[in-house]
Scaffold this active site. Structure first.
Site, mmCIF file in Angstrom:
data_model
loop_
_atom_site.group_PDB
_atom_site.id
_atom_site.type_symbol
_atom_site.label_atom_id
_atom_site.label_comp_id
_atom_site.label_asym_id
_atom_site.label_seq_id
_atom_site.Cartn_x
_atom_site.Cartn_y
_atom_site.Cartn_z
ATOM 1 N N ASN A 1 0.866 -1.176 0.000
ATOM 2 C CA ASN A 1 0.000 0.000 0.000
ATOM 3 C C ASN A 1 0.905 1.229 0.000
ATOM 4 O OD1 ASN A 1 -1.786 2.060 0.493
ATOM 5 N ND2 ASN A 1 -2.458 1.313 2.495
ATOM 6 N N TRP A 2 0.998 1.859 -1.156
ATOM 7 C CA TRP A 2 1.928 2.985 -1.277
ATOM 8 C C TRP A 2 1.391 4.254 -0.609
ATOM 9 C CZ3 TRP A 2 4.313 3.084 -6.944
ATOM 10 C CH2 TRP A 2 4.929 1.855 -7.189
ATOM 11 N N GLU B 1 -6.600 4.664 7.979
ATOM 12 C CA GLU B 1 -6.407 6.088 7.657
ATOM 13 C C GLU B 1 -7.656 6.669 7.000
ATOM 14 O OE1 GLU B 1 -2.725 5.402 5.632
ATOM 15 O OE2 GLU B 1 -1.807 4.910 7.557
ATOM 16 N N GLU C 1 -5.003 -5.050 10.584
ATOM 17 C CA GLU C 1 -4.005 -4.002 10.772
ATOM 18 C C GLU C 1 -4.253 -3.307 12.113
ATOM 19 O OE1 GLU C 1 -2.345 -2.849 6.566
ATOM 20 O OE2 GLU C 1 -3.764 -1.370 7.279
ATOM 21 N N SER D 1 3.843 -2.117 10.297
ATOM 22 C CA SER D 1 5.295 -2.128 10.526
ATOM 23 C C SER D 1 5.947 -3.463 10.163
ATOM 24 C CB SER D 1 5.625 -1.727 11.970
ATOM 25 O OG SER D 1 5.155 -0.425 12.223
ATOM 26 N N GLY E 1 5.068 1.349 4.630
ATOM 27 C CA GLY E 1 6.380 1.974 4.435
ATOM 28 C C GLY E 1 7.405 1.105 3.713
HETATM 29 P P1 13P Z 1 3.214 0.328 7.650
HETATM 30 O O1 13P Z 1 3.734 -0.946 7.035
HETATM 31 O O2 13P Z 1 3.924 1.557 7.165
HETATM 32 O O3 13P Z 1 3.125 0.235 9.145
HETATM 33 O O4 13P Z 1 1.706 0.503 7.126
HETATM 34 C C1 13P Z 1 0.852 -0.572 7.172
HETATM 35 C C2 13P Z 1 -0.357 -0.221 6.417
HETATM 36 O O5 13P Z 1 -1.087 0.689 6.791
HETATM 37 C C3 13P Z 1 -0.640 -0.969 5.185
HETATM 38 O O6 13P Z 1 -1.914 -0.707 4.716
#
Ligand code: 13P
Length: 274
Positions: free
Chosen positions: A30-31, A120, A190, A236, A258
């Site tokens: 997921n960019w 988000e 998540e 993460s 990330g």
């Molecule tokens: P991170 O891998 O940056 O913690 O983000 C996870 C995420 O929200 C994937 O949708």
């Protein structure tokens, strides 16, 4: 924690804990709102060039900013699928909804996955599970695979309410569907406290919640269906921890934020998916 887990153990069908032969691993990137065109193109080209080194057993999907979806979908190797980070809840294929992209329009551009209900979107755009259910419905109508995100906040976990919170999310989002309609459903667990924080759920915490999600889906639909649903972990996830997290019986891959922005790291995580 241990006591919360033991409370679900007696009802849990142990046969579901085996990795289902039909459940292919999936590692998805997921960019989010990252990468100007040149950088995005460079990362996409790197992934396409590296596709032949990626394990055949692991499916790969990237969700770049919406602007790039159509060209990436056209140019991607068969190995790398392209997905949207969000989709309109409107079931109409077309209409006067400024700024929205329908599931049907995505499908027509070769995009076959859409992430729905990311935390988000929930926190910055006020999305709730009622709305997310409509998005899942729109995906299904158009033949897209919805990647449904769920997960608890830190205070939920600290107060031992994480199972209840996730059950409520699933109950609302998956209400009124049949198992047949949800054949393409992918769930991403998540935990909000692990997203972009560097704090990862431990492999035990991830497995425990994935088993619980499978149990809830099994109760709502049936155990055969639940056993076949892919459940990804997100939060993460990095090259250094992916293999251990993915080793959980009910963990079928990851939704990577990330670390999906760096080609080498993302490919290392894909390889950890084996
Ligand atoms: P991170 O891998 O940056 O913690 O983000 C996870 C995420 O929200 C994937 O949708």
């Amino acid at each position: 924690m241990a006591c919360a887990y033991s409370s679900i153990l007696p009802k849990f069908d142990a046969s579901l804990a085996k990795k289902h032969p039909m459940r292919r691993r999936l590692v998805a990137g997921n960019w989010k709102m990252n990468k100007g065109y040149r950088e995005a193109r460079a990362l996409f080209d790197y992934l396409n060039d590296t596709a032949r080194d990626m394990p055949a057993e692991v499916d790969v999907m990237i969700a770049p900013p919406a602007l790039y979806l159509s060209s990436f979908a056209k140019e991607s190797t068969k190995k790398i699928e392209v997905g949207a980070q969000d989709v309109s809840q409107r079931r109409e294929a077309e209409g006067a909804y400024t700024g929205e992209i329908s599931a049907s329009i995505l499908n027509s551009a070769g995009v076959h996955y859409a992430i729905v209900g990311h935390s988000e979107r929930r926190s910055y755009h006020g999305e709730d599970d009622e709305l997310i259910r409509e998005k899942i419905r729109a995906c299904i109508d158009a033949g897209l695979a919805p990647v449904y995100c769920c997960g608890e906040q830190l205070e939920d976990r600290d107060s031992d309410r994480h199972f209840d919170v996730v059950r409520k999310q699933l109950d609302t989002a998956l209400k009124d569907f049949t198992a047949l309609e949800l054949q393409k459903l992918i769930v991403a667990y998540e935990p909000v406290w692990a997203i972009g924080t560097g704090k990862t759920a431990s492999p035990g915490q991830a497995q425990e919640m994935h088993a619980y999600i499978r149990k809830v889906i099994g109760e709502r639909f049936d155990t055969d269906f639940a056993a076949a649903v892919r459940i990804l972990y997100g939060g993460s996830c990095k090259p250094g921890n992916a293999a251990e997290i993915f080793s959980g019986e009910d963990v079928d891959g990851g939704l990577i934020g990330g670390a999906s922005l760096k080609g080498e790291d993302f490919v290392a995580i894909i390889k950890a998916g084996l």
